[in-house]
Design a protein around this motif. Structure first.
Motif, PDB file in Angstrom:
ATOM      1  N   UNK A 113      -2.185  -4.494  -3.709  1.00 39.84           N
ATOM      2  CA  UNK A 113      -2.990  -5.062  -4.782  1.00 39.84           C
ATOM      3  C   UNK A 113      -3.402  -3.977  -5.770  1.00 39.84           C
ATOM      4  N   UNK A 114      -3.047  -4.184  -7.034  1.00 38.03           N
ATOM      5  CA  UNK A 114      -3.446  -3.283  -8.122  1.00 38.03           C
ATOM      6  C   UNK A 114      -3.140  -1.830  -7.780  1.00 38.03           C
ATOM      7  N   UNK A 115      -1.919  -1.585  -7.325  1.00 40.81           N
ATOM      8  CA  UNK A 115      -1.509  -0.238  -6.954  1.00 40.81           C
ATOM      9  C   UNK A 115      -0.604   0.307  -8.050  1.00 40.81           C
ATOM     10  N   UNK A 116      -1.133   1.147  -8.946  1.00 41.14           N
ATOM     11  CA  UNK A 116      -0.325   1.644 -10.074  1.00 41.14           C
ATOM     12  C   UNK A 116       0.914   2.405  -9.622  1.00 41.14           C
ATOM     13  N   UNK A 117       0.829   3.095  -8.476  1.00 40.45           N
ATOM     14  CA  UNK A 117       1.975   3.854  -7.984  1.00 40.45           C
ATOM     15  C   UNK A 117       3.147   2.921  -7.692  1.00 40.45           C
ATOM     16  N   UNK A 118       2.879   1.804  -7.036  1.00 38.21           N
ATOM     17  CA  UNK A 118       3.946   0.855  -6.735  1.00 38.21           C
ATOM     18  C   UNK A 118       4.432   0.160  -7.993  1.00 38.21           C
ATOM     19  N   UNK A 119       3.516  -0.182  -8.892  1.00 33.07           N
ATOM     20  CA  UNK A 119       3.906  -0.848 -10.137  1.00 33.07           C
ATOM     21  C   UNK A 119       4.896   0.013 -10.916  1.00 33.07           C
TER      22      UNK A 119
END
Length: 387
Positions: free
Chosen positions: A58-64
């Motif tokens: 959830x809301x993980x910029x690294x994964x995005x």
């Protein structure tokens, strides 16, 4: 323009050109726009530790950034449980007994669980006891924690709703997550004991479900003072690899009247009276036999279509052309390399993109057997269908 029809994302849908990008893409999915680019997201992960990448989704910029997921397009209201009842307060988590390499723990849902010592995640826990055994345990142990008017619960709602209102004003799709009736009962009573309880003590089952309705109705009513809902989303998990865990007659007797009443009440309270109220059912296993049953309640969206259990999104899409579909990407294929991934993607994605109403994700959390290289290749193929 009156207050009732102000297009602010609450009283009426925000105009498309004023929606944030993620909201536009997600609403294209839900509006079943033929040819629209797939909204890019993932169901979840069990592989991040193996890959050496953070935790959570959830809301993980690294994964995005790494996998090319789209900006947030929907937000889901919490407070009503997901795999367990929406207790407030939660049970105290504590070690009940030291068993050498193992420890017996009381978890946040009041269950006695056997864990490896010092480890809580990464394996299937073994549940030894569940909190509800009879009317006395229900009324003394669990019922007080399902009080919709508890000050702690109401304070939490007041604290998180301003952020939800701001997201609604950006056009984000607003969902309400609720533990489904079967999942709720299973977490209270235990999967095996529950099956006996349907026959041995149906009055207790109805008492539990009546409080499920009381709590869900009250909390959604509080939420609806602030925003309009786009979807009610229940975590049901009512199927296993060969079909439903209880009969259609049991579903109609013990679950569906409460669902019908809740959905009717939510619809009547919508600030935006013109808005479609969707209904999503999430269940693992072979879910095909229950599609018609939930469609009788107005189901508009189903997930995650577990392929190993016999679910095929192409055949479902053909039979139910108005059903929104999430999932259907075989986690086993993701572990078989690029050629197998290509074969799966080329078979499913072009057809489903042309149809509309499909959001491709793994049919459960991505397992650790999937290499980071192969998952990145899968994401590269997904992004070919993003526009």
């Amino acid at each position: 323009m009156t207050k009732e029809n102000i297009a602010d994302g609450i009283h009426a849908l925000l105009p498309r050109d004023q929606m944030c990008m993620g909201a536009r893409k997600y609403r294209d999915f839900y509006d079943m726009v033929p040819g629209a680019g797939f909204y890019q997201k993932e169901f979840g992960f069990y592989s991040l530790e193996e890959w050496g990448i953070g935790t959570g989704i959830d809301s993980n910029p690294e994964l995005d950034a790494l996998f090319g997921y789209d900006p947030e397009g929907r937000v889901d209201l919490e407070g009503l449980g997901w795999c367990e009842a929406g207790f407030c307060p939660l049970f105290e988590e504590k070690v009940l007994e030291d068993l050498g390499d193992y420890e017996l723990v009381q978890d946040f849902a009041g269950r006695s669980v056997l864990y490896f010592k010092g480890r809580r995640n990464g394996f299937m826990p073994q549940y030894k006891e569940h909190p509800v055994k009879d009317f006395r345990s229900w009324e003394e142990i669990c019922l007080p924690r399902l009080d919709p008017s508890s000050p702690e619960r109401l304070e939490k709602i007041r604290n998180y709703m301003p952020e939800i209102v701001e997201k609604a004003k950006q056009g984000l799709f607003i969902g309400q997550k609720i533990v489904g009736g079967y999942m709720y009962l299973r977490s209270l009573i235990g999967p095996e004991n529950l099956l006996y309880m349907f026959y041995d003590d149906p009055e207790l089952i109805h008492a539990c479900m009546q409080q499920w309705l009381v709590l869900a109705d009250a909390v959604t009513a509080e939420h609806q003072k602030y925003v309009s809902f786009d979807e009610v989303f229940i975590g049901e998990d009512i199927c296993y690899n060969h079909g439903p865990l209880i009969s259609p007659d049991m579903m109609r007797e013990f679950l569906f009247p409460y669902y019908q009443q809740l959905i009717t009440n939510i619809r009547s309270r919508q600030i935006d009276k013109e808005r479609l109220l969707g209904f999503q059912v999430d269940t693992d296993g072979y879910s095909i036999p229950v599609i018609e049953l939930y469609r009788s309640l107005g189901m508009t969206h189903m997930s995650p279509f577990e392929v190993a259990s016999g679910c095929d999104v192409l055949s479902v899409a053909e039979k139910y052309p108005d059903l929104r579909i999430s999932g259907g990407v075989d986690k086993r294929v993701l572990a078989q390399g690029k050629e197998a991934i290509d074969e799966m993607v080329d078979r499913i994605f072009p057809v489903m993109k042309a149809r509309g109403g499909y959001l491709p994700t793994c049919d459960h959390g991505v397992p650790p057997e999937v290499s980071l290289e192969d998952y990145q290749y899968f994401r590269k193929r997904c992004l070919e269908f993003a526009d």
